[in-house]
Design an enzyme around this catalytic site. Sequence first.
Site, PDB file in Angstrom:
ATOM      1  N   SER A 144     -30.517 -27.127  13.094  1.00 54.51           N
ATOM      2  CA  SER A 144     -31.968 -27.268  13.092  1.00 54.51           C
ATOM      3  C   SER A 144     -32.342 -28.387  14.044  1.00 54.51           C
ATOM      4  O   SER A 144     -31.538 -29.293  14.306  1.00 54.51           O
ATOM      5  CB  SER A 144     -32.448 -27.609  11.675  1.00 54.51           C
ATOM      6  OG  SER A 144     -33.791 -28.071  11.676  1.00 54.51           O
ATOM      7  N   TYR A 157     -32.473 -32.538   3.755  1.00 54.79           N
ATOM      8  CA  TYR A 157     -32.222 -31.526   4.779  1.00 54.79           C
ATOM      9  C   TYR A 157     -31.852 -32.188   6.107  1.00 54.79           C
ATOM     10  O   TYR A 157     -30.891 -31.773   6.772  1.00 54.79           O
ATOM     11  CB  TYR A 157     -33.460 -30.654   4.949  1.00 54.79           C
ATOM     12  CG  TYR A 157     -33.252 -29.434   5.816  1.00 54.79           C
ATOM     13  CD1 TYR A 157     -32.638 -28.303   5.303  1.00 54.79           C
ATOM     14  CD2 TYR A 157     -33.688 -29.409   7.137  1.00 54.79           C
ATOM     15  CE1 TYR A 157     -32.445 -27.172   6.091  1.00 54.79           C
ATOM     16  CE2 TYR A 157     -33.501 -28.294   7.935  1.00 54.79           C
ATOM     17  CZ  TYR A 157     -32.881 -27.173   7.407  1.00 54.79           C
ATOM     18  OH  TYR A 157     -32.697 -26.066   8.198  1.00 54.79           O
ATOM     19  N   LYS A 161     -28.279 -31.772   8.140  1.00 56.36           N
ATOM     20  CA  LYS A 161     -28.180 -31.212   9.486  1.00 56.36           C
ATOM     21  C   LYS A 161     -27.629 -32.235  10.490  1.00 56.36           C
ATOM     22  O   LYS A 161     -26.936 -31.846  11.438  1.00 56.36           O
ATOM     23  CB  LYS A 161     -29.540 -30.670   9.940  1.00 56.36           C
ATOM     24  CG  LYS A 161     -29.995 -29.460   9.130  1.00 56.36           C
ATOM     25  CD  LYS A 161     -28.979 -28.316   9.184  1.00 56.36           C
ATOM     26  CE  LYS A 161     -29.434 -27.086   8.425  1.00 56.36           C
ATOM     27  NZ  LYS A 161     -28.450 -25.982   8.448  1.00 56.36           N
TER      28      LYS A 161
END
Length: 243
Positions: A144, A157, A161
């Site tokens: 991402s 998150y 990532k």
Amino acid sequence: MTLETETVIVTGASRGLGASMAKRFAREGATVVVTARSESELEAVAAEADGETLVVPADVTDEAAVRAVVETTVDEYGAVTGLVNNAGIGLLNMYGEQRVLHDVETEDFRQILDVNVTGVFLFSKYVVPHMIDAGRGTILNISSGLGRRAAAKWGPYVASKWALEGLTRTQAAELEAYGITVNGLDPGGRVATAFWDHLPEDEREGVLEPDVMDDAATRLLAQGPDGITGESMPADEWEQRLG
């Protein structure tokens, strides 16, 4: 471009980005093993695929289940030459909203890291020895833009990532000598998948389709043991890079 000699495992393949990539790989001639927790959704994907597919349900955080997916693949097809680590979750999956880091429940933080990082580690752990035996392989870690920058209320998150980006580069360095490429790939924006179901209609303009990574992922799987390794970028940049 053909994937006729490839046997590829795709995690998180029951819907969205994973389902789209899996069906594209099958259409390009690959043998595709689809895995996720929902067997019924995987069966629906396999039924729509134009090519050889095998459904093997598993939770990416369950080491025994992950090992069974890999062993089943090798028993059935003799090798694994591609791995697409697509399974991933975030707070939006849990609550439909984001939270500042100090308000995140500890068990939720751990679950996100477990799926987004440990799941990648586990599949790589059991796939890589077979790729080494084959003398080649391709690992694609679905990342991402938040693996290269920060964003408020995206703490777990973002952490997962960034960890994935580091893991990708580390494994690329470890495996290059074996003819195995390891790269990161991301859609380059919001995608029309369940992850973004919370978006109101007035924010849906410009949302990308689930097939946004199909071309880049296919080209990365087809590039061979001497291809690019240890890099990570959005799908459109990969398409330009690979021509």
